[in-house]
Design a protein around this motif. Structure first.
Motif, PDB file in Angstrom:
ATOM      1  N   ALA A  10     -16.121  -9.130 -17.271  1.00 54.20           N
ATOM      2  CA  ALA A  10     -16.477  -9.833 -15.952  1.00 54.20           C
ATOM      3  C   ALA A  10     -17.448 -10.621 -16.259  1.00 54.20           C
ATOM      4  O   ALA A  10     -18.360 -10.023 -16.848  1.00 54.20           O
ATOM      5  CB  ALA A  10     -16.328  -9.052 -14.671  1.00 54.20           C
ATOM      6  N   LEU A  11     -17.884 -11.803 -15.945  1.00 53.72           N
ATOM      7  CA  LEU A  11     -18.961 -12.491 -16.145  1.00 53.72           C
ATOM      8  C   LEU A  11     -19.530 -12.784 -14.575  1.00 53.72           C
ATOM      9  O   LEU A  11     -18.763 -13.045 -13.507  1.00 53.72           O
ATOM     10  CB  LEU A  11     -18.497 -13.889 -16.640  1.00 53.72           C
ATOM     11  N   VAL A  12     -21.042 -12.576 -14.634  1.00 51.60           N
ATOM     12  CA  VAL A  12     -21.704 -13.032 -13.370  1.00 51.60           C
ATOM     13  C   VAL A  12     -22.719 -14.016 -13.825  1.00 51.60           C
ATOM     14  O   VAL A  12     -23.100 -13.916 -14.911  1.00 51.60           O
ATOM     15  CB  VAL A  12     -22.469 -11.971 -12.805  1.00 51.60           C
ATOM     16  N   GLY A  13     -22.796 -14.994 -13.003  1.00 57.89           N
ATOM     17  CA  GLY A  13     -23.738 -16.304 -13.116  1.00 57.89           C
ATOM     18  C   GLY A  13     -23.010 -17.207 -13.813  1.00 57.89           C
ATOM     19  O   GLY A  13     -21.960 -17.654 -13.551  1.00 57.89           O
ATOM     20  N   GLY A  14     -23.820 -17.988 -14.576  1.00 61.63           N
ATOM     21  CA  GLY A  14     -23.288 -19.224 -15.328  1.00 61.63           C
ATOM     22  C   GLY A  14     -23.520 -20.340 -14.496  1.00 61.63           C
ATOM     23  O   GLY A  14     -23.024 -21.494 -15.108  1.00 61.63           O
ATOM     24  N   LYS A  15     -23.971 -20.185 -13.344  1.00 61.81           N
ATOM     25  CA  LYS A  15     -24.099 -21.571 -12.457  1.00 61.81           C
ATOM     26  C   LYS A  15     -25.487 -22.319 -13.149  1.00 61.81           C
ATOM     27  O   LYS A  15     -25.621 -23.597 -12.879  1.00 61.81           O
ATOM     28  CB  LYS A  15     -24.438 -21.217 -11.175  1.00 61.81           C
ATOM     29  N   LYS A  16     -26.275 -21.762 -13.597  1.00 63.37           N
ATOM     30  CA  LYS A  16     -27.495 -22.226 -14.440  1.00 63.37           C
ATOM     31  C   LYS A  16     -27.181 -22.142 -15.761  1.00 63.37           C
ATOM     32  O   LYS A  16     -26.702 -20.945 -16.357  1.00 63.37           O
ATOM     33  CB  LYS A  16     -28.825 -21.630 -13.912  1.00 63.37           C
ATOM     34  N   GLN A  17     -27.457 -23.221 -16.710  1.00 62.47           N
ATOM     35  CA  GLN A  17     -27.238 -22.998 -18.227  1.00 62.47           C
ATOM     36  C   GLN A  17     -28.102 -22.165 -18.667  1.00 62.47           C
ATOM     37  O   GLN A  17     -29.560 -22.122 -18.514  1.00 62.47           O
ATOM     38  CB  GLN A  17     -27.418 -24.279 -18.878  1.00 62.47           C
ATOM     39  N   GLY A  18     -27.970 -21.177 -19.678  1.00 63.37           N
ATOM     40  CA  GLY A  18     -28.690 -20.422 -20.198  1.00 63.37           C
ATOM     41  C   GLY A  18     -28.096 -19.388 -21.241  1.00 63.37           C
ATOM     42  O   GLY A  18     -26.913 -19.687 -21.821  1.00 63.37           O
ATOM     43  N   LYS A  19     -28.519 -18.417 -21.607  1.00 63.34           N
ATOM     44  CA  LYS A  19     -28.348 -17.427 -22.489  1.00 63.34           C
ATOM     45  C   LYS A  19     -27.156 -16.331 -21.903  1.00 63.34           C
ATOM     46  O   LYS A  19     -26.981 -16.434 -20.644  1.00 63.34           O
ATOM     47  CB  LYS A  19     -29.365 -16.458 -23.167  1.00 63.34           C
ATOM     48  N   VAL A  20     -26.492 -15.855 -22.599  1.00 65.94           N
ATOM     49  CA  VAL A  20     -25.649 -14.606 -22.173  1.00 65.94           C
ATOM     50  C   VAL A  20     -26.134 -13.262 -22.576  1.00 65.94           C
ATOM     51  O   VAL A  20     -26.196 -13.035 -23.935  1.00 65.94           O
ATOM     52  CB  VAL A  20     -24.029 -15.063 -22.910  1.00 65.94           C
ATOM     53  N   LEU A  21     -26.125 -12.268 -21.710  1.00 65.75           N
ATOM     54  CA  LEU A  21     -26.562 -10.801 -22.079  1.00 65.75           C
ATOM     55  C   LEU A  21     -25.177 -10.176 -21.549  1.00 65.75           C
ATOM     56  O   LEU A  21     -24.588 -10.044 -20.853  1.00 65.75           O
ATOM     57  CB  LEU A  21     -27.626 -10.519 -21.229  1.00 65.75           C
ATOM     58  N   LEU A  22     -24.953  -9.220 -22.493  1.00 67.07           N
ATOM     59  CA  LEU A  22     -23.778  -8.177 -22.347  1.00 67.07           C
ATOM     60  C   LEU A  22     -24.279  -6.712 -21.838  1.00 67.07           C
ATOM     61  O   LEU A  22     -25.308  -6.252 -22.395  1.00 67.07           O
ATOM     62  CB  LEU A  22     -22.974  -8.226 -23.784  1.00 67.07           C
ATOM     63  N   LEU A  23     -23.701  -6.456 -20.707  1.00 67.20           N
ATOM     64  CA  LEU A  23     -23.999  -4.988 -20.382  1.00 67.20           C
ATOM     65  C   LEU A  23     -22.756  -4.221 -20.613  1.00 67.20           C
ATOM     66  O   LEU A  23     -21.657  -4.375 -20.102  1.00 67.20           O
ATOM     67  CB  LEU A  23     -24.607  -5.152 -18.747  1.00 67.20           C
ATOM     68  N   ARG A  24     -22.882  -3.081 -21.083  1.00 67.53           N
ATOM     69  CA  ARG A  24     -21.905  -2.316 -21.491  1.00 67.53           C
ATOM     70  C   ARG A  24     -21.895  -0.761 -20.719  1.00 67.53           C
ATOM     71  O   ARG A  24     -22.904   0.018 -20.647  1.00 67.53           O
ATOM     72  CB  ARG A  24     -21.708  -2.229 -23.078  1.00 67.53           C
ATOM     73  N   ALA A  25     -20.575  -0.522 -20.435  1.00 71.31           N
ATOM     74  CA  ALA A  25     -20.509   1.039 -19.949  1.00 71.31           C
ATOM     75  C   ALA A  25     -19.151   1.587 -20.517  1.00 71.31           C
ATOM     76  O   ALA A  25     -18.156   0.634 -20.716  1.00 71.31           O
ATOM     77  CB  ALA A  25     -20.371   1.117 -18.296  1.00 71.31           C
ATOM     78  N   ASP A  26     -19.034   2.788 -20.996  1.00 75.12           N
ATOM     79  CA  ASP A  26     -17.981   3.392 -21.156  1.00 75.12           C
ATOM     80  C   ASP A  26     -17.229   4.241 -20.065  1.00 75.12           C
ATOM     81  O   ASP A  26     -18.048   4.864 -19.150  1.00 75.12           O
ATOM     82  CB  ASP A  26     -18.184   4.239 -22.453  1.00 75.12           C
ATOM     83  N   MET A  27     -16.011   4.629 -20.227  1.00 76.75           N
ATOM     84  CA  MET A  27     -15.168   4.912 -19.023  1.00 76.75           C
ATOM     85  C   MET A  27     -14.467   6.127 -19.755  1.00 76.75           C
ATOM     86  O   MET A  27     -13.881   6.721 -18.566  1.00 76.75           O
ATOM     87  CB  MET A  27     -14.171   3.921 -18.712  1.00 76.75           C
ATOM     88  N   ASP A  28     -14.373   6.651 -20.721  1.00 75.45           N
ATOM     89  CA  ASP A  28     -13.631   7.954 -21.074  1.00 75.45           C
ATOM     90  C   ASP A  28     -14.258   9.124 -20.963  1.00 75.45           C
ATOM     91  O   ASP A  28     -15.597   9.228 -20.684  1.00 75.45           O
ATOM     92  CB  ASP A  28     -13.022   7.675 -22.380  1.00 75.45           C
ATOM     93  N   ALA A  29     -13.465  10.125 -20.797  1.00 76.41           N
ATOM     94  CA  ALA A  29     -13.804  11.519 -20.603  1.00 76.41           C
ATOM     95  C   ALA A  29     -13.671  12.375 -21.756  1.00 76.41           C
ATOM     96  O   ALA A  29     -13.371  11.862 -22.835  1.00 76.41           O
ATOM     97  CB  ALA A  29     -13.136  12.230 -19.275  1.00 76.41           C
ATOM     98  N   LEU A  30     -13.767  13.747 -21.883  1.00 78.11           N
ATOM     99  CA  LEU A  30     -13.732  14.562 -22.855  1.00 78.11           C
ATOM    100  C   LEU A  30     -12.491  15.686 -22.522  1.00 78.11           C
ATOM    101  O   LEU A  30     -12.370  15.776 -21.389  1.00 78.11           O
ATOM    102  CB  LEU A  30     -14.971  15.526 -22.800  1.00 78.11           C
ATOM    103  N   GLY A  31     -11.937  16.132 -23.636  1.00 75.61           N
ATOM    104  CA  GLY A  31     -10.922  16.922 -23.611  1.00 75.61           C
ATOM    105  C   GLY A  31     -11.272  18.472 -23.343  1.00 75.61           C
ATOM    106  O   GLY A  31     -11.378  19.305 -24.320  1.00 75.61           O
ATOM    107  N   MET A  32     -11.840  18.790 -22.163  1.00 76.49           N
ATOM    108  CA  MET A  32     -12.361  20.263 -21.847  1.00 76.49           C
ATOM    109  C   MET A  32     -12.092  20.385 -20.486  1.00 76.49           C
ATOM    110  O   MET A  32     -11.726  19.444 -19.684  1.00 76.49           O
ATOM    111  CB  MET A  32     -13.735  20.197 -22.427  1.00 76.49           C
ATOM    112  N   THR A  33     -12.380  21.600 -19.996  1.00 70.25           N
ATOM    113  CA  THR A  33     -12.064  22.107 -18.621  1.00 70.25           C
ATOM    114  C   THR A  33     -13.374  22.173 -17.989  1.00 70.25           C
ATOM    115  O   THR A  33     -14.424  22.912 -18.533  1.00 70.25           O
ATOM    116  CB  THR A  33     -11.293  23.288 -18.568  1.00 70.25           C
TER     117      THR A  33
END
Length: 399
Positions: free
Chosen positions: A59-82
């Motif tokens: 998803a993109l936030v901003g862009g109303k003012k010209q400029g650079k692009v910064l990516l923010l990342r999060a991972d979503m998966d879990a582990l196979g354990m109890t």
């Protein structure tokens, strides 16, 4: 905006997101429930969501003012354990648990998404949010890269974070150069000829060959790897095709991994492992075969960007953050490394211990690990504040 103050006001919402994700863990790149929840929440915030791969989202936030692009990342998966945390919001899915803390990462980035959306008109560029599957199996980031996560728009820089239950609350770790090691997981099969244990001359013993292979692989570290580099080769499992005391089996399977911070050493050790297995097996009249899982490269941060983002993090969090004195290096692996090799990147660790003086009793990947949810607003504010300040600084610099 005072990002930390606003994040604290949104704490209940961020915690609610985290607890839903914590109760509904999914594995690998198959995250239908998790991805649907994140997509719903992003849309509620007011963002347009794009699918990237099967369950990856951007998803993109901003862009109303010209400029650079910064990516923010999060991972979503879990582990196979109890899970054995005893929490009243523990995993509802047997054999699956968020014991690595990726539910925290996703919730923090959702919180940052709201903060950034509320200040969208002020952003001097664009923030690209990346929610990825499959970090634990090492293929999720690659899947999103193949689907074009670095296109339309192409990020100029990227930032990721990982929760650390062993760091005191509010303590931030940073890295320089290599932060995580490579990881090459191997499976070695030695094929021989089965026979009675009392008549070994009638067969070809793969156990004997396997024993010599283990010793020879350890010698690669002692005599062929550069002593100035950190290199680890571990054989963690040996299993024969039969388990009787009086049978020489027809095959032996070994599993293990190679880890290093050096891509040169990584390639050399992979090559020499294959040669060692082939020729020692032949010496004992057996056949040796090596197969590899998807390789993980070392996670290398851009030192200039890391230092710059660290200064923004301190500015955003003030006395709520305490930074580790020395750079952090871990011998685990992290598939954010697949981004750092393509885009200048920064990566941080956020402490989730029980209080500001002590780390937790259990680390990630332990069934009893507990993450202090007081760190969630800190992570959301760090994500959003660092992004806004970086875009502003690089717009002013005309870069």
């Amino acid at each position: 905006m005072d990002y930390l103050k606003r994040a604290e006001e949104l704490k209940e919402e961020i915690v609610r997101d985290r607890r839903y994700l914590h109760q509904h863990p999914e594995l690998g790149c198959d995250l239908p429930v998790t991805s649907a929840y994140v997509e719903k929440r992003l849309k509620e915030i007011g963002l347009e969501v794009s699918h990237c791969g099967k369950y990856g989202l951007t998803a993109l936030v901003g862009g109303k003012k010209q400029g650079k692009v910064l990516l923010l990342r999060a991972d979503m998966d879990a582990l196979g354990m109890t899970e054995e945390s005893g929490l009243d919001y523990a995993s509802l899915n047997p054999g699956k648990a968020h014991c690595c803390g990726h539910d925290n990462h996703t919730a923090m980035l959702l919180g940052a998404a709201r903060l950034l959306k509320e200040t969208e008109d002020e952003l001097c560029g664009t923030v690209k949010l990346m929610f990825q599957p499959g970090e634990e199996c090492g293929t999720g980031c690659l899947e999103m890269l193949a689907a074009g996560v670095l296109e339309q728009p192409k990020p100029d820089a990227a930032m990721g974070m990982h929760v650390d239950a062993m760091l005191p609350l509010g303590t931030f770790g940073y890295g320089m150069d290599a932060v995580f090691s490579s990881n090459d997981v191997f499976e070695i099969t030695v094929k021989g000829i089965s026979c009675h244990g009392a008549r070994p001359h009638q067969g070809k013993d793969p156990i004997n060959a396997a024993a010599h292979i283990v010793t020879a692989l350890e010698t690669l570290i002692a005599r062929e790897a550069d002593p100035s580099q950190v290199c680890i080769l571990t054989v963690g499992s040996i299993e024969s095709s039969t388990k009787a005391f009086n049978i020489i089996p027809d095959s032996v399977t070994m599993k293990g991994s190679i880890r290093t911070y050096s891509e040169h050493e990584q390639k050399m050790l992979v090559r020499r492992t294959e040669e060692t297995v082939e020729y020692i097996s032949k010496a004992f009249g057996c056949e040796g075969i090596v197969s590899w899982a998807t390789p993980m490269v070392p996670l290398l941060v851009d030192n200039t960007l890391e230092s710059e983002m660290l200064s923004y993090l301190k500015a955003v969090l003030g006395d709520q953050a305490r930074v580790c004195e020395q750079p952090v290096r871990k011998l685990g692996s992290e598939d954010f490394a697949n981004l750092t090799g393509r885009v200048p990147s920064a990566f941080f660790f956020i402490g989730a211990g029980p209080d500001r003086e002590h780390g937790g009793a259990y680390s990630q990947h332990n069934a009893r690990v507990v993450f202090n949810e007081d760190m969630l607003p800190l992570g959301s504010a760090a994500f959003a504040g660092c992004a806004a300040m970086w875009l502003r600084a690089h717009a002013q610099a005309g870069k």
